[in-house]
Design a protein around this motif. Structure first.
Motif, PDB file in Angstrom:
ATOM      1  N   LYS A  33       0.833  -1.203   0.000  1.00 27.07           N
ATOM      2  CA  LYS A  33       0.000   0.000   0.000  1.00 27.07           C
ATOM      3  C   LYS A  33       0.870   1.256   0.000  1.00 27.07           C
ATOM      4  O   LYS A  33       0.582   2.228  -0.705  1.00 27.07           O
ATOM      5  N   ILE A  34       1.960   1.244   0.775  1.00 24.30           N
ATOM      6  CA  ILE A  34       2.859   2.387   0.804  1.00 24.30           C
ATOM      7  C   ILE A  34       3.469   2.630  -0.573  1.00 24.30           C
ATOM      8  O   ILE A  34       3.521   3.773  -1.057  1.00 24.30           O
TER       9      ILE A  34
ATOM     10  N   PHE B 271      -7.367  13.973  12.697  1.00 25.31           N
ATOM     11  CA  PHE B 271      -7.125  14.402  11.320  1.00 25.31           C
ATOM     12  C   PHE B 271      -8.447  14.765  10.644  1.00 25.31           C
ATOM     13  O   PHE B 271      -8.592  15.831  10.038  1.00 25.31           O
ATOM     14  N   HIS B 272      -9.411  13.866  10.756  1.00 25.51           N
ATOM     15  CA  HIS B 272     -10.684  14.074  10.062  1.00 25.51           C
ATOM     16  C   HIS B 272     -11.446  15.267  10.649  1.00 25.51           C
ATOM     17  O   HIS B 272     -11.954  16.113   9.895  1.00 25.51           O
TER      18      HIS B 272
ATOM     19  N   ARG C 189     -16.196   4.343   8.957  1.00 24.25           N
ATOM     20  CA  ARG C 189     -16.009   4.142   7.518  1.00 24.25           C
ATOM     21  C   ARG C 189     -15.391   5.359   6.862  1.00 24.25           C
ATOM     22  O   ARG C 189     -14.605   5.219   5.917  1.00 24.25           O
ATOM     23  N   ARG C 190     -15.710   6.549   7.368  1.00 18.95           N
ATOM     24  CA  ARG C 190     -15.077   7.758   6.842  1.00 18.95           C
ATOM     25  C   ARG C 190     -13.567   7.738   7.075  1.00 18.95           C
ATOM     26  O   ARG C 190     -12.805   8.357   6.335  1.00 18.95           O
ATOM     27  N   LEU C 191     -13.149   7.033   8.132  1.00 15.62           N
ATOM     28  CA  LEU C 191     -11.731   6.972   8.480  1.00 15.62           C
ATOM     29  C   LEU C 191     -11.052   5.719   7.918  1.00 15.62           C
ATOM     30  O   LEU C 191      -9.916   5.426   8.275  1.00 15.62           O
ATOM     31  N   ASN C 192     -11.751   4.994   7.049  1.00 14.68           N
ATOM     32  CA  ASN C 192     -11.212   3.759   6.458  1.00 14.68           C
ATOM     33  C   ASN C 192     -10.874   2.711   7.517  1.00 14.68           C
ATOM     34  O   ASN C 192      -9.871   2.002   7.414  1.00 14.68           O
TER      35      ASN C 192
ATOM     36  N   GLU D  36      -3.183   7.768   4.860  1.00 18.48           N
ATOM     37  CA  GLU D  36      -3.738   6.442   4.610  1.00 18.48           C
ATOM     38  C   GLU D  36      -2.638   5.382   4.587  1.00 18.48           C
ATOM     39  O   GLU D  36      -2.786   4.299   5.148  1.00 18.48           O
ATOM     40  N   ALA D  37      -1.511   5.715   3.961  1.00 16.51           N
ATOM     41  CA  ALA D  37      -0.403   4.760   3.859  1.00 16.51           C
ATOM     42  C   ALA D  37       0.205   4.435   5.211  1.00 16.51           C
ATOM     43  O   ALA D  37       0.682   3.315   5.438  1.00 16.51           O
TER      44      ALA D  37
END
Length: 300
Positions: free
Chosen positions: A19-20, A95-96, A120-123, A201-202
């Motif tokens: 993913k990174i 963060f969000h 879900r907004r924050l994965n 995200e990474a």
């Protein structure tokens, strides 16, 4: 990046590192379209990475110190003692929340009609165990008190003033909200540090990697000397290494996290110094800054 061997002799990236690598390639080829933000103070002195004993936690950065005190939350019947917030969950929430506050230009931020919707907004995975842990961390984050000290200055840095904990879900169409404290909101509005959402995200698997990334995003654009500024291992241990048992373990873990950070912050310019620490060189921000910087005595 770390790899794993398979029986056929091929080399395969771990899912995290894959993913990174994917997001690194995207960051290098495409400008950020959706920056995220964090208060400059929390880019310099962050939450604990692991659960602590007791009800207070202090993080230092040079002459600055952030004191976090666990609070209590009213559950409708009793005041319940909360933990000091720790780990990736409250970081991702901050963060969000900070990003939405900047986007909406309001200190009142909607957080969804349910805890699962917000996750879900924050994965985040919304299985039962994760949901319970996330609610615990949100309660802890919203109840905690923060104080920033610099020199003889003492500043209230409590981030959240009001939180309804998804208690109004029975009202059709009604979203729960978080209301930032006025002091935190004014500081955020004036000095939000822009971050690349793809980098967050990474790195969301690692508190340390997130903390290094946000610190460098804040710090590198402020380096004024062309030949760089050195941050010693002793200073970095004080800022990042409270959770590690010895210097050797801290350096090894820090360097591994730093390598991941540099994959998703390709503009960062720094030189590792084996004995002395890191030489930070003037570098652009990961996302073009749109807000001014406040300077708490040029914290490092």
């Amino acid at each position: 990046m770390t790899t794993q061997h398979v029986s056929q002799g091929e080399l395969v990236l771990t899912p995290t590192n894959a993913k990174i690598v994917r997001l690194s390639a995207e960051i290098r080829s495409t400008p950020a379209e959706r920056p995220e933000y964090l208060h400059t103070v929390l880019c310099q002195v962050g939450l604990p990475r692991r659960q602590i004993t007791g009800t207070t936690f202090e993080r230092r950065n040079g002459k600055a110190s952030l004191l976090i005190t666990a609070g209590k939350a009213w559950d409708g019947k009793n005041w319940q003692q909360q933990l000091v917030p720790y780990g990736t969950r409250p970081r991702l929430a901050l963060f969000h929340i900070s990003t939405e506050a900047i986007r909406l230009q309001s200190r009142t931020v909607p957080i969804g009609r349910s805890i699962s919707a917000f996750m879900r907004r924050l994965n985040m995975d919304t299985n039962g165990r994760n949901m319970t842990a996330f609610r615990q961390q949100m309660n802890a984050l919203c109840a905690c008190h923060m104080q920033l000290g610099y020199g003889i200055q003492n500043m209230d840095a409590k981030p959240i003033q009001k939180y309804d904990a998804w208690t109004n879900n029975g009202e059709l169409g009604k979203e729960s909200v978080i209301e930032l404290s006025e002091k935190f909101w004014l500081g955020l509005k004036d000095a939000a540090v822009p971050l690349d959402s793809r980098a967050l995200e990474a790195l969301q698997h690692s508190c340390l990697a997130l903390d290094i990334y946000t610190w460098l995003a804040h710090r590198l654009r402020r380096v004024s000397k062309q030949n760089g500024e050195i941050v010693s291992w002793a200073n970095m241990r004080e800022q990042f290494g409270q959770e590690y048992s010895d210097d050797k373990n801290f350096k090894r873990t820090f360097n591994a996290a730093l390598r991941q950070v540099l994959e998703v912050y390709p503009q960062a310019r720094l030189e590792p110094l084996r004995v002395r620490g890191l030489k930070l060189l003037p570098s652009p921000a990961p996302v073009s800054p749109t807000t001014k910087i406040i300077d708490f005595g040029r914290l490092k």
